[in-house]
Design a protein around this motif. Structure first.
Motif, PDB file in Angstrom:
ATOM      1  N   GLN A   1       0.121  -3.230   2.630  1.00  0.00           N
ATOM      2  CA  GLN A   1       0.015  -1.780   2.590  1.00  0.00           C
ATOM      3  C   GLN A   1      -0.482  -1.251   3.931  1.00  0.00           C
ATOM      4  O   GLN A   1       0.046  -0.268   4.467  1.00  0.00           O
ATOM      5  CB  GLN A   1      -0.947  -1.370   1.469  1.00  0.00           C
ATOM      6  CG  GLN A   1      -1.192   0.122   1.362  1.00  0.00           C
ATOM      7  CD  GLN A   1      -2.083   0.463   0.186  1.00  0.00           C
ATOM      8  OE1 GLN A   1      -1.766   0.157  -0.950  1.00  0.00           O
ATOM      9  NE2 GLN A   1      -3.210   1.095   0.459  1.00  0.00           N
TER      10      GLN A   1
ATOM     11  N   GLN B   1       1.441   1.141   6.688  1.00  0.00           N
ATOM     12  CA  GLN B   1       0.883   2.391   7.194  1.00  0.00           C
ATOM     13  C   GLN B   1       0.821   2.408   8.718  1.00  0.00           C
ATOM     14  O   GLN B   1       0.942   3.466   9.342  1.00  0.00           O
ATOM     15  CB  GLN B   1      -0.518   2.612   6.607  1.00  0.00           C
ATOM     16  CG  GLN B   1      -0.499   2.905   5.113  1.00  0.00           C
ATOM     17  CD  GLN B   1      -1.883   2.884   4.482  1.00  0.00           C
ATOM     18  OE1 GLN B   1      -2.808   2.252   4.995  1.00  0.00           O
ATOM     19  NE2 GLN B   1      -2.031   3.577   3.357  1.00  0.00           N
TER      20      GLN B   1
ATOM     21  N   ASN C   1      10.766   2.586  10.511  1.00  0.00           N
ATOM     22  CA  ASN C   1      10.935   2.947   9.099  1.00  0.00           C
ATOM     23  C   ASN C   1      11.449   1.790   8.249  1.00  0.00           C
ATOM     24  O   ASN C   1      11.030   1.618   7.098  1.00  0.00           O
ATOM     25  CB  ASN C   1      11.892   4.136   8.971  1.00  0.00           C
ATOM     26  CG  ASN C   1      11.241   5.444   9.363  1.00  0.00           C
ATOM     27  OD1 ASN C   1      10.018   5.559   9.386  1.00  0.00           O
ATOM     28  ND2 ASN C   1      12.054   6.443   9.690  1.00  0.00           N
TER      29      ASN C   1
ATOM     30  N   SER D   1       9.342   0.183   5.221  1.00  0.00           N
ATOM     31  CA  SER D   1       9.899   0.110   3.870  1.00  0.00           C
ATOM     32  C   SER D   1       9.759  -1.295   3.297  1.00  0.00           C
ATOM     33  O   SER D   1       9.379  -1.477   2.130  1.00  0.00           O
ATOM     34  CB  SER D   1      11.375   0.520   3.895  1.00  0.00           C
ATOM     35  OG  SER D   1      11.972   0.340   2.633  1.00  0.00           O
TER      36      SER D   1
ATOM     37  N   TRP E   1       6.074  -1.957   2.430  1.00  0.00           N
ATOM     38  CA  TRP E   1       5.675  -1.256   1.199  1.00  0.00           C
ATOM     39  C   TRP E   1       6.200  -1.981  -0.030  1.00  0.00           C
ATOM     40  O   TRP E   1       5.510  -2.080  -1.049  1.00  0.00           O
ATOM     41  CB  TRP E   1       6.186   0.188   1.212  1.00  0.00           C
ATOM     42  CG  TRP E   1       5.340   1.169   1.956  1.00  0.00           C
ATOM     43  CD1 TRP E   1       5.679   1.888   3.058  1.00  0.00           C
ATOM     44  CD2 TRP E   1       3.987   1.552   1.645  1.00  0.00           C
ATOM     45  NE1 TRP E   1       4.636   2.688   3.462  1.00  0.00           N
ATOM     46  CE2 TRP E   1       3.588   2.515   2.602  1.00  0.00           C
ATOM     47  CE3 TRP E   1       3.080   1.194   0.653  1.00  0.00           C
ATOM     48  CZ2 TRP E   1       2.330   3.100   2.599  1.00  0.00           C
ATOM     49  CZ3 TRP E   1       1.821   1.785   0.644  1.00  0.00           C
ATOM     50  CH2 TRP E   1       1.456   2.719   1.602  1.00  0.00           C
TER      51      TRP E   1
ATOM     52  N   LYS F   1       3.125   3.533  -6.574  1.00  0.00           N
ATOM     53  CA  LYS F   1       2.996   4.317  -5.346  1.00  0.00           C
ATOM     54  C   LYS F   1       3.653   3.589  -4.173  1.00  0.00           C
ATOM     55  O   LYS F   1       4.386   4.185  -3.378  1.00  0.00           O
ATOM     56  CB  LYS F   1       1.515   4.571  -5.034  1.00  0.00           C
ATOM     57  CG  LYS F   1       0.805   5.509  -6.001  1.00  0.00           C
ATOM     58  CD  LYS F   1       1.272   6.951  -5.813  1.00  0.00           C
ATOM     59  CE  LYS F   1       0.467   7.888  -6.710  1.00  0.00           C
ATOM     60  NZ  LYS F   1       0.953   9.293  -6.606  1.00  0.00           N
ATOM     61  N   ALA F   2       3.389   2.293  -4.062  1.00  0.00           N
ATOM     62  CA  ALA F   2       3.955   1.505  -2.963  1.00  0.00           C
ATOM     63  C   ALA F   2       5.479   1.427  -3.091  1.00  0.00           C
ATOM     64  O   ALA F   2       6.207   1.494  -2.095  1.00  0.00           O
ATOM     65  CB  ALA F   2       3.347   0.106  -2.949  1.00  0.00           C
TER      66      ALA F   2
ATOM     67  N   GLU G   1       7.498   3.635  -4.488  1.00  0.00           N
ATOM     68  CA  GLU G   1       8.075   4.917  -4.109  1.00  0.00           C
ATOM     69  C   GLU G   1       8.028   5.120  -2.592  1.00  0.00           C
ATOM     70  O   GLU G   1       8.969   5.664  -1.998  1.00  0.00           O
ATOM     71  CB  GLU G   1       7.349   6.053  -4.831  1.00  0.00           C
ATOM     72  CG  GLU G   1       7.604   6.062  -6.343  1.00  0.00           C
ATOM     73  CD  GLU G   1       6.931   7.227  -7.051  1.00  0.00           C
ATOM     74  OE1 GLU G   1       7.090   8.365  -6.571  1.00  0.00           O
ATOM     75  OE2 GLU G   1       6.259   7.006  -8.072  1.00  0.00           O
ATOM     76  N   LYS G   2       6.945   4.667  -1.950  1.00  0.00           N
ATOM     77  CA  LYS G   2       6.856   4.759  -0.490  1.00  0.00           C
ATOM     78  C   LYS G   2       7.931   3.898   0.173  1.00  0.00           C
ATOM     79  O   LYS G   2       8.487   4.268   1.206  1.00  0.00           O
ATOM     80  CB  LYS G   2       5.473   4.319  -0.019  1.00  0.00           C
ATOM     81  CG  LYS G   2       4.345   5.268  -0.369  1.00  0.00           C
ATOM     82  CD  LYS G   2       4.404   6.562   0.438  1.00  0.00           C
ATOM     83  CE  LYS G   2       4.051   6.361   1.881  1.00  0.00           C
ATOM     84  NZ  LYS G   2       4.012   7.637   2.633  1.00  0.00           N
ATOM     85  N   SER G   3       8.227   2.740  -0.420  1.00  0.00           N
ATOM     86  CA  SER G   3       9.227   1.841   0.172  1.00  0.00           C
ATOM     87  C   SER G   3      10.605   2.484   0.192  1.00  0.00           C
ATOM     88  O   SER G   3      11.441   2.162   1.036  1.00  0.00           O
ATOM     89  CB  SER G   3       9.281   0.518  -0.597  1.00  0.00           C
ATOM     90  OG  SER G   3       9.938   0.660  -1.845  1.00  0.00           O
TER      91      SER G   3
ATOM     92  N   GLU H   1      11.339   5.461   0.950  1.00  0.00           N
ATOM     93  CA  GLU H   1      11.481   6.483   1.992  1.00  0.00           C
ATOM     94  C   GLU H   1      12.249   5.955   3.207  1.00  0.00           C
ATOM     95  O   GLU H   1      12.960   6.715   3.861  1.00  0.00           O
ATOM     96  CB  GLU H   1      10.099   7.003   2.408  1.00  0.00           C
ATOM     97  CG  GLU H   1       9.394   7.767   1.296  1.00  0.00           C
ATOM     98  CD  GLU H   1       7.994   8.206   1.667  1.00  0.00           C
ATOM     99  OE1 GLU H   1       7.603   7.988   2.851  1.00  0.00           O
ATOM    100  OE2 GLU H   1       7.281   8.752   0.802  1.00  0.00           O
TER     101      GLU H   1
END
Length: 413
Positions: free
Chosen positions: A107, A111, A116, A120, A123, A153-154, A156-158, A160
């Motif tokens: 994580q 960050q 990107n 991804s 994450w 949460k992780a 959903e972040k992945s 992006e």
């Protein structure tokens, strides 16, 4: 002042959390299993160690051994001195602590990452590890529920920075909280896509099936719809009842609210207890689905045969007891109740359905014997059974998934 890290906020010490293995009161000698789909059990672990599935999801096998080693060498207090993964409290050696700590490493890398694509990937690694931290996701396990929040949460972040689009949807249910799920969309072609509704196992989160989409369904131009099973993750508020397919049926009846998929080209795929849900849908919603495929399904024998139940690990029976809301019931009472979850006892499997049914099994699988798959396939006018070789383990699993997805594509065409 910098905002607090979500994982630090969730796991902030508040009280003495119950240890996972104590949440279900039933006690019975645990059988040892070596199953392709479930993993390997051992006398020194409460949890079944599912290396194949963790590897398949994308966790480094060396990372798995590193975390297991940290748990094994801990000298902290355990609720059961004979079980390595029963360390009390959120601290070194505790299963949820160690896997969450490993997830936090990725994580933090995500960050800090400017690229990107790499962010991804990191994450997604964190999401996989947080999910294992919460495994087997027994209801009432506060620390596991916090790990599930972080996994989602992780995940959903992945999405992006992913080449694949992930769409979240919310479907209302009268008298209950809404269903929250995801639609995974292929990166080639245009919506609405043919889609497969996934019915997962009782010890998994919906995010655990990302690999099924990316490696098997997306290349075929098929979207994937996921929701959590009753009493897990986003569906934690819903108890598993004899109407095992109630949430997935709601998805099928409200497909008009999910604009990215073609509601006339829908298939269903179920693994383990998810196979129970998938096959049930073949009888309840034959006009809305074109085909159902199962992998190691649990529809009858494990739910009705006492000897079969004795051949599976205590952890799996604890998960069943937890899901149906009987954590303090006697073994005898639990067995009586499980009978009612058999699709054969419900008068479904054994009757003919027009929906094509495919069922895959491993030889000598204690959870789902070949008779289970034959019963399912024999209940369809267009039934098929696939026997999966035990060796090579990973290769056979990979081929089985490819065969299943190609069969689904054919039926959705």
């Amino acid at each position: 002042m910098a905002p607090a890290n979500l994982s630090e906020t969730l796991f902030k010490p508040r009280f003495k959390y119950p240890e996972t293995s104590t949440l279900v009161a039933r006690r019975e000698a645990s059988a040892e299993v070596h199953s392709a789909l479930e993993g390997d059990s051992a006398p020194c672990w409460y949890r079944v160690i599912n290396r194949l599935m963790w590897l398949w999801r994308g966790i480094d096998p060396l990372e798995v051994e590193e975390v297991l080693s940290r748990i094994a060498v801990s000298t902290a207090e355990r609720t059961d001195p004979q079980k390595l993964d029963t360390v009390v409290g959120y601290r070194g050696g505790n299963w949820i602590y160690e896997w969450s700590n490993q997830a936090m490493i990725w994580q933090q890398k995500a960050q800090d990452q400017q690229d990107n694509d790499k962010a991804s990937e990191y994450w997604l690694r964190a999401a996989n590890l947080y999910s294992v931290a919460g495994y087997p996701h027994i209801k009432g396990d506060a620390l596991a529920e916090q790990a599930e929040v972080l996994a989602n949460k992780a995940f959903e972040k992945s999405s992006e920075g992913s080449p694949y689009k992930l769409k979240e949807f919310t479907l209302p249910i009268e008298g209950s909280k809404p269903i929250i799920g995801f639609v995974h969309l292929p990166n080639e072609g245009s919506a609405p896509f043919p889609a497969v509704l996934v019915c997962g196992g009782l010890d998994t989160l919906q995010s655990d099936y990302h690999r099924l989409f990316r490696s098997y369904l997306a290349p075929l131009g098929i979207a994937m719809i996921t929701i959590d099973m009753p009493s897990v993750g986003f569906s934690a508020h819903t108890k598993l009842t004899q109407d095992t397919s109630v949430l997935h049926q709601q998805v099928l009846t409200q497909l008009d609210k999910i604009p990215w998929v073609n509601s006339t080209r829908i298939g269903v795929f179920g693994t383990r207890f998810g196979g129970n849900v998938a096959v049930r849908l073949a009888y309840l919603e034959p006009r809305r689905i074109r085909a159902v495929a199962c992998l190691g399904p649990v529809v009858h024998q494990l739910l009705t045969d006492t000897e079969c139940q004795k051949r599976v690990p205590s952890m799996y029976m604890d998960v069943l007891a937890s899901r149906i809301g009987m954590p303090y019931a006697s073994n005898a009472a639990l067995r009586v109740e499980l009978n009612r979850y058999s699709l054969k006892m419900q008068g479904l499997v054994g009757r003919r359905t027009a929906v094509p049914l495919l069922s895959c099994y491993w030889e000598n699988d204690p959870f789902s014997p070949k008779e289970e798959s034959r019963l399912i396939a024999g209940s369809s006018q267009d039934g098929k059974v696939i026997a999966i070789p035990s060796l090579p383990l990973y290769g056979s699993y990979d081929k089985a998934l490819k065969d299943i997805c190609h069969w689904l594509k054919l039926k959705l065409s």
